[in-house]
Write a protein that holds these residues in place. Structure first.
Motif, PDB file in Angstrom:
ATOM      1  N   SER A   1       0.818  -1.206   0.000  1.00 18.61           N
ATOM      2  CA  SER A   1       0.000   0.000   0.000  1.00 18.61           C
ATOM      3  C   SER A   1       0.856   1.263   0.000  1.00 18.61           C
ATOM      4  O   SER A   1       0.615   2.197  -0.785  1.00 18.61           O
ATOM      5  CB  SER A   1      -0.927   0.006   1.221  1.00 18.61           C
ATOM      6  N   LEU A   2       1.875   1.305   0.855  1.00 18.55           N
ATOM      7  CA  LEU A   2       2.703   2.504   0.958  1.00 18.55           C
ATOM      8  C   LEU A   2       3.593   2.700  -0.266  1.00 18.55           C
ATOM      9  O   LEU A   2       3.696   3.808  -0.800  1.00 18.55           O
ATOM     10  CB  LEU A   2       3.558   2.443   2.227  1.00 18.55           C
ATOM     11  N   MET A   3       4.244   1.627  -0.718  1.00 17.31           N
ATOM     12  CA  MET A   3       5.141   1.768  -1.866  1.00 17.31           C
ATOM     13  C   MET A   3       4.373   2.180  -3.116  1.00 17.31           C
ATOM     14  O   MET A   3       4.737   3.149  -3.798  1.00 17.31           O
ATOM     15  CB  MET A   3       5.888   0.454  -2.108  1.00 17.31           C
ATOM     16  N   SER A   4       3.321   1.446  -3.428  1.00 16.33           N
ATOM     17  CA  SER A   4       2.556   1.764  -4.639  1.00 16.33           C
ATOM     18  C   SER A   4       1.842   3.100  -4.494  1.00 16.33           C
ATOM     19  O   SER A   4       1.772   3.887  -5.454  1.00 16.33           O
ATOM     20  CB  SER A   4       1.549   0.650  -4.931  1.00 16.33           C
TER      21      SER A   4
ATOM     22  N   VAL B   1      -2.950   0.921 -11.605  1.00 14.12           N
ATOM     23  CA  VAL B   1      -2.987  -0.544 -11.713  1.00 14.12           C
ATOM     24  C   VAL B   1      -1.594  -1.092 -12.010  1.00 14.12           C
ATOM     25  O   VAL B   1      -1.145  -2.066 -11.391  1.00 14.12           O
ATOM     26  CB  VAL B   1      -3.981  -0.967 -12.816  1.00 14.12           C
ATOM     27  N   LEU B   2      -0.893  -0.463 -12.939  1.00 10.99           N
ATOM     28  CA  LEU B   2       0.446  -0.937 -13.312  1.00 10.99           C
ATOM     29  C   LEU B   2       1.423  -0.815 -12.148  1.00 10.99           C
ATOM     30  O   LEU B   2       2.219  -1.737 -11.886  1.00 10.99           O
ATOM     31  CB  LEU B   2       0.956  -0.151 -14.521  1.00 10.99           C
ATOM     32  N   ILE B   3       1.384   0.311 -11.442  1.00 14.41           N
ATOM     33  CA  ILE B   3       2.295   0.505 -10.307  1.00 14.41           C
ATOM     34  C   ILE B   3       1.983  -0.484  -9.203  1.00 14.41           C
ATOM     35  O   ILE B   3       2.889  -1.087  -8.603  1.00 14.41           O
ATOM     36  CB  ILE B   3       2.189   1.956  -9.792  1.00 14.41           C
ATOM     37  N   LEU B   4       0.693  -0.671  -8.912  1.00 13.74           N
ATOM     38  CA  LEU B   4       0.301  -1.581  -7.833  1.00 13.74           C
ATOM     39  C   LEU B   4       0.818  -2.992  -8.072  1.00 13.74           C
ATOM     40  O   LEU B   4       1.422  -3.607  -7.179  1.00 13.74           O
ATOM     41  CB  LEU B   4      -1.222  -1.586  -7.685  1.00 13.74           C
ATOM     42  N   PHE B   5       0.618  -3.508  -9.276  1.00 14.98           N
ATOM     43  CA  PHE B   5       1.023  -4.897  -9.520  1.00 14.98           C
ATOM     44  C   PHE B   5       2.514  -5.036  -9.771  1.00 14.98           C
ATOM     45  O   PHE B   5       3.066  -6.121  -9.602  1.00 14.98           O
ATOM     46  CB  PHE B   5       0.187  -5.473 -10.672  1.00 14.98           C
ATOM     47  N   ALA B   6       3.156  -3.943 -10.146  1.00 13.16           N
ATOM     48  CA  ALA B   6       4.624  -3.980 -10.188  1.00 13.16           C
ATOM     49  C   ALA B   6       5.179  -4.131  -8.775  1.00 13.16           C
ATOM     50  O   ALA B   6       6.115  -4.906  -8.535  1.00 13.16           O
ATOM     51  CB  ALA B   6       5.157  -2.715 -10.843  1.00 13.16           C
TER      52      ALA B   6
ATOM     53  N   GLY C   1       4.533  -7.668  -7.458  1.00  6.20           N
ATOM     54  CA  GLY C   1       5.534  -8.602  -7.977  1.00  6.20           C
ATOM     55  C   GLY C   1       6.836  -8.531  -7.227  1.00  6.20           C
ATOM     56  O   GLY C   1       7.548  -9.544  -7.112  1.00  6.20           O
ATOM     57  N   LEU C   2       7.191  -7.361  -6.681  1.00  7.67           N
ATOM     58  CA  LEU C   2       8.426  -7.226  -5.920  1.00  7.67           C
ATOM     59  C   LEU C   2       8.296  -7.747  -4.491  1.00  7.67           C
ATOM     60  O   LEU C   2       9.230  -8.321  -3.935  1.00  7.67           O
ATOM     61  CB  LEU C   2       8.859  -5.754  -5.889  1.00  7.67           C
ATOM     62  N   VAL C   3       7.128  -7.540  -3.895  1.00 14.34           N
ATOM     63  CA  VAL C   3       6.914  -7.878  -2.486  1.00 14.34           C
ATOM     64  C   VAL C   3       6.578  -9.343  -2.294  1.00 14.34           C
ATOM     65  O   VAL C   3       7.091 -10.008  -1.387  1.00 14.34           O
ATOM     66  CB  VAL C   3       5.829  -6.979  -1.871  1.00 14.34           C
ATOM     67  N   LEU C   4       5.715  -9.889  -3.140  1.00 14.96           N
ATOM     68  CA  LEU C   4       5.250 -11.276  -2.953  1.00 14.96           C
ATOM     69  C   LEU C   4       6.088 -12.265  -3.741  1.00 14.96           C
ATOM     70  O   LEU C   4       6.681 -11.940  -4.753  1.00 14.96           O
ATOM     71  CB  LEU C   4       3.791 -11.372  -3.393  1.00 14.96           C
TER      72      LEU C   4
END
Length: 212
Positions: A155-158, A201-206, A209-212
């Motif tokens: 939440s914070l990063m995106s 949407v693109l930032i959130l799933f990017a 992909g880094l976190v999970l």
């Protein structure tokens, strides 16, 4: 004491010339606020933004399986996109007001730009912390497996990356619309909110992909 008639004629001619020049180059601001001009500006823009929204929906559909597996992420998507749009609306409104007042200067060292940007980023930080906590709690109630740390990190990063993007797009859209001769009040908010949809949407799933 007599007045030279030739000088009087010269002054009258000068006054007439200045009056004609003023009438020729002065523009009534109300001329830009006609229904015809607003429709001519907004219809092509809304068509282009509608196409962009369809692209955003297609991108979101590609992550459907991930969203259904993690309810917390499913909650984050609309909230983050909506929050980014609200932040962009605030930023554009403030900048447009400064532009109409004649106090807006497109410079990085402009204290007004720095103040507005800082306020938007601080507000985004506060909101995205609360959004992360709420998304984790609701996700747990729906059977999610993501931890509070994972959800808060996403939440914070995106959210903050999106907030920075909002600031940049708001500045560019206000300045560009002004340079092209359009009213920023008509152009900027629809552009920023729609662009933030697909970018969010693109930032959130990017970040996912880094976190999970």
């Amino acid at each position: 004491m007599s007045i030279d008639s030739g000088s009087g004629e010269d002054l009258s001619g000068l006054a007439s010339t200045l009056t004609d020049s003023y009438e020729e180059f002065s523009v009534d601001p109300l001329d830009d606020w006609t229904t015809r001009s607003m429709v001519a500006t907004m219809v092509p823009l809304l068509v282009a933004l509608s196409v962009l929204q369809m692209v955003s929906g297609s991108v979101l559909e590609a992550y459907e399986e991930v969203l259904l597996t993690n309810p917390s992420l499913l909650i984050l998507v609309p909230v983050q996109i909506g929050t980014a749009g609200n932040l962009g609306s605030i930023m554009c409104s403030r900048l447009s007001t400064q532009l109409h007042l004649g106090t807006f200067e497109f410079r990085l060292d402009n204290p007004d730009i720095r103040a507005n940007s800082g306020a938007v980023l601080a507000l985004g930080l506060t909101v995205f912390v609360l959004v992360g906590i709420a998304a984790w709690a609701i996700g747990q109630a729906l059977g999610g497996t993501l931890t509070l740390l994972e959800v808060m990190t996403i939440s914070l990063m995106s959210g903050m990356l999106l907030a920075v993007f909002v600031v940049v797009v708001s500045l560019v859209s206000v300045y560009t619309s002004y340079r092209l001769g359009y009213n920023p009040d008509d152009i900027t908010i629809p552009v920023v909110t729609n662009v933030c949809d697909i970018t969010g949407v693109l930032i959130l799933f990017a970040v996912v992909g880094l976190v999970l």
